[in-house]
Design an enzyme around this catalytic site. Structure first.
Site, PDB file in Angstrom:
ATOM      1  N   THR A  69       0.846  -1.204   0.000  1.00  0.00           N
ATOM      2  CA  THR A  69       0.000   0.000   0.000  1.00  0.00           C
ATOM      3  C   THR A  69       0.876   1.247   0.000  1.00  0.00           C
ATOM      4  O   THR A  69       0.629   2.204  -0.745  1.00  0.00           O
ATOM      5  CB  THR A  69      -0.919  -0.019   1.239  1.00  0.00           C
ATOM      6  OG1 THR A  69      -1.806  -1.130   1.116  1.00  0.00           O
ATOM      7  CG2 THR A  69      -1.716   1.262   1.371  1.00  0.00           C
ATOM      8  N   ASN A 141      -6.051  -9.484  -7.741  1.00  0.00           N
ATOM      9  CA  ASN A 141      -6.211 -10.149  -6.442  1.00  0.00           C
ATOM     10  C   ASN A 141      -7.526 -10.910  -6.312  1.00  0.00           C
ATOM     11  O   ASN A 141      -7.623 -11.845  -5.543  1.00  0.00           O
ATOM     12  CB  ASN A 141      -6.081  -9.135  -5.304  1.00  0.00           C
ATOM     13  CG  ASN A 141      -6.776  -7.821  -5.590  1.00  0.00           C
ATOM     14  OD1 ASN A 141      -6.601  -7.232  -6.656  1.00  0.00           O
ATOM     15  ND2 ASN A 141      -7.568  -7.343  -4.658  1.00  0.00           N
ATOM     16  N   SER A 189       4.951  -7.321  -1.958  1.00  0.00           N
ATOM     17  CA  SER A 189       4.635  -7.278  -0.527  1.00  0.00           C
ATOM     18  C   SER A 189       5.021  -8.609   0.108  1.00  0.00           C
ATOM     19  O   SER A 189       4.844  -9.664  -0.505  1.00  0.00           O
ATOM     20  CB  SER A 189       3.131  -7.047  -0.365  1.00  0.00           C
ATOM     21  OG  SER A 189       2.768  -7.086   0.992  1.00  0.00           O
ATOM     22  N   GLY A 190       5.518  -8.568   1.345  1.00  0.00           N
ATOM     23  CA  GLY A 190       5.990  -9.785   2.002  1.00  0.00           C
ATOM     24  C   GLY A 190       4.897 -10.751   2.394  1.00  0.00           C
ATOM     25  O   GLY A 190       4.984 -11.949   2.134  1.00  0.00           O
ATOM     26  N   HIS A 191       3.823 -10.221   3.007  1.00  0.00           N
ATOM     27  CA  HIS A 191       2.895 -11.135   3.675  1.00  0.00           C
ATOM     28  C   HIS A 191       1.996 -11.929   2.748  1.00  0.00           C
ATOM     29  O   HIS A 191       1.340 -12.875   3.179  1.00  0.00           O
ATOM     30  CB  HIS A 191       2.057 -10.386   4.727  1.00  0.00           C
ATOM     31  CG  HIS A 191       0.994  -9.488   4.189  1.00  0.00           C
ATOM     32  ND1 HIS A 191      -0.324  -9.857   4.176  1.00  0.00           N
ATOM     33  CD2 HIS A 191       1.035  -8.250   3.655  1.00  0.00           C
ATOM     34  CE1 HIS A 191      -1.050  -8.861   3.664  1.00  0.00           C
ATOM     35  NE2 HIS A 191      -0.248  -7.889   3.343  1.00  0.00           N
ATOM     36  N   THR A 227      13.109   4.312  10.544  1.00  0.00           N
ATOM     37  CA  THR A 227      14.037   3.220  10.829  1.00  0.00           C
ATOM     38  C   THR A 227      13.593   1.942  10.100  1.00  0.00           C
ATOM     39  O   THR A 227      12.428   1.555  10.172  1.00  0.00           O
ATOM     40  CB  THR A 227      14.097   2.970  12.351  1.00  0.00           C
ATOM     41  OG1 THR A 227      14.474   4.202  12.977  1.00  0.00           O
ATOM     42  CG2 THR A 227      15.097   1.888  12.701  1.00  0.00           C
ATOM     43  N   CYS A 313     -13.103  -6.998   2.952  1.00  0.00           N
ATOM     44  CA  CYS A 313     -13.809  -5.728   3.129  1.00  0.00           C
ATOM     45  C   CYS A 313     -13.492  -5.165   4.507  1.00  0.00           C
ATOM     46  O   CYS A 313     -13.662  -5.835   5.517  1.00  0.00           O
ATOM     47  CB  CYS A 313     -15.301  -5.892   2.909  1.00  0.00           C
ATOM     48  SG  CYS A 313     -16.152  -6.633   4.263  1.00  0.00           S
TER      49      CYS A 313
HETATM   50  N1  PLP Z   1      -1.969  -4.772  -4.120  1.00  0.00           N
HETATM   51  C1  PLP Z   1      -2.678  -5.907  -4.252  1.00  0.00           C
HETATM   52  C2  PLP Z   1      -2.940  -6.436  -5.621  1.00  0.00           C
HETATM   53  C3  PLP Z   1      -3.167  -6.569  -3.134  1.00  0.00           C
HETATM   54  O1  PLP Z   1      -3.877  -7.689  -3.279  1.00  0.00           O
HETATM   55  C4  PLP Z   1      -2.910  -6.010  -1.852  1.00  0.00           C
HETATM   56  C5  PLP Z   1      -3.471  -6.635  -0.645  1.00  0.00           C
HETATM   57  O2  PLP Z   1      -4.597  -7.125  -0.653  1.00  0.00           O
HETATM   58  C6  PLP Z   1      -2.149  -4.847  -1.773  1.00  0.00           C
HETATM   59  C7  PLP Z   1      -1.705  -4.246  -2.920  1.00  0.00           C
HETATM   60  C8  PLP Z   1      -1.820  -4.217  -0.444  1.00  0.00           C
HETATM   61  O3  PLP Z   1      -0.776  -4.940   0.138  1.00  0.00           O
HETATM   62  P1  PLP Z   1      -0.264  -4.588   1.613  1.00  0.00           P
HETATM   63  O4  PLP Z   1      -1.125  -5.378   2.535  1.00  0.00           O
HETATM   64  O5  PLP Z   1       1.163  -5.033   1.645  1.00  0.00           O
HETATM   65  O6  PLP Z   1      -0.399  -3.141   1.798  1.00  0.00           O
END
Ligand code: PLP
Length: 371
Positions: A69, A141, A189-191, A227, A313
């Site tokens: 994000t 997504n 993104s890591g998670h 940091t 959501c």
């Molecule tokens: N972009 C996409 C396509 C995603 O699916 C998501 C999370 O659902 C994000 C960005 C946001 O990722 P983060 O949770 O690392 O901010």
């Protein structure tokens, strides 16, 4: 619990958890000059080099953030003044919603969820001398639909437009090669890939200046103050290394295609989305006629299955998915769609158990679609 919501987040992989635990208790500020600081700096730069190497980039092209994000916000906010923003209709809200706030123009998709290239070119042409920043994700997504990034880059180059792509959902599911993609900026993104929450990155061409959104210390070459989250970044690098070659994608493809056919055979009036496009093999988006996604989610949850209604959501209220609406699906039908997404712990037995549960819920609750 059968967890089939990996596109929302994935459990941390064991090797990643070990990597994080190795460094978690240490005082790691990479800006400090003492030896603990130097150790932190080394961990940070090793992680940067590892992610760069794995994705075919140079280390100075990797800029760490706390999330995708943040990386996405950075991109749009940095270029909004000097360039026209062209954003696809199916982006994550960190691009889509922000794009609207910043006056971005929307790039439509077709019924299969793919960006319409002829419309993109027409919009670039109409801009005349004004240059653009295009933001189109690698893969969606909600539907898993993979976008024609190479073609988009080819068109963009004719109009001196920059291309950013959100590759959050693609990482670990299809091979990502920074050089082959040819984009100017790429978000990960890591998670979503078995890494920890709290680490993301923007890959950015080293000759492309980008304005800092977070102002303060000189971290990340002055482009992102604060940091550095060394344990999360260290885990992020371990996750990227483990998933980059997509170890599970083949199994997912077999299971997803089986699941899709099983559900559509049991419920011929159900509908799967994006099936006419190339999709991530871990994702299935399907509606159950006459049954709202919130009702489905509750029933699945009671049966011990976690899936989601389109994108997670945050408001607690399930709205029809803007992604499905953009694909021409009616609001009433989109309300009945759920997203099933597999990940590294998913087993064939779980997918089969989910199919049985879905069919039972359908038998109990579905009403035939109005003729
Ligand atoms: N972009 C996409 C396509 C995603 O699916 C998501 C999370 O659902 C994000 C960005 C946001 O990722 P983060 O949770 O690392 O901010």
């Amino acid at each position: 619990m059968i967890y089939l919501d990996y596109n929302a987040t994935a459990p941390v992989r064991p090797n990643v958890a070990s990597a994080i635990m190795e460094v978690l208790g240490k005082p790691l500020n990479s800006s400090s000059v003492h030896s603990a600081g130097q150790q932190a700096k080394k961990l940070l730069e090793d992680a940067r080099a590892s992610i760069a190497h794995t994705l075919g980039a140079f280390p100075n092209e990797v800029l760490f953030t706390a999330s995708a994000t943040e990386a996405n916000n950075m991109v749009l906010r940095a270029f909004a003044d000097e360039r026209a923003l062209l954003v696809s209709a199916i982006e994550h809200p960190s691009i889509g919603k922000l794009g609207k706030l910043l006056g971005a123009d929307t790039l439509a998709v077709d019924g299969n969820g793919t960006v319409k290239l002829d419309l993109l070119e027409a919009k670039l042409k109409a801009l005349g001398q004004r240059k653009a920043l295009i933001s189109v994700m690698v893969a969606n997504n909600e539907t898993g639909v993979i976008q024609p990034i190479a073609e988009i880059v080819k068109i963009a180059r004719q109009y001196n437009a920059l291309v950013h792509s959100d590759a959050v959902q693609a990482l670990g599911k299809i091979t990502l090669d920074w050089g082959l993609l040819g984009v100017d900026m790429l978000t990960i993104s890591g998670h979503k890939a078995g890494g920890p929450v709290g680490a993301g990155a923007l890959l950015i061409r080293s000759d492309l200046p980008i304005r800092a959104m977070m102002v303060g210390g000189g971290q990340e070459l002055g482009r992102r103050a604060g940091t550095s989250n060394i344990p999360a970044i260290h885990g992020f690098a371990a996750a990227v290394k483990e998933v980059a070659h997509c170890p599970d994608a083949k199994n997912w493809a077999t299971w997803r295609d089986w699941l899709q056919s099983e559900l559509l055979t049991a419920a011929p009036d159900a509908r799967a989305y994006g099936t006419g496009s190339e999709r991530l093999s871990n994702t299935l988006n399907i509606s159950m006629p006459g049954v709202g996604s919130d009702t489905q989610l509750m029933n699945f949850d009671l049966a011990g299955v976690a899936v989601s209604a389109g994108s997670a959501c945050s408001s607690g209220k399930v709205e029809p998915s803007p992604v499905l609406l953009a694909m021409g699906v009616s609001a009433a039908e989109a309300q009945n769609a759920i997203r099933i997404s597999f990940g590294w712990q998913t087993t064939k037995a779980e997918v089969e158990a989910f199919a049985t549960t879905w069919k039972a819920v359908y038998q109990r609750l579905a009403k035939p679609r109005a003729a």
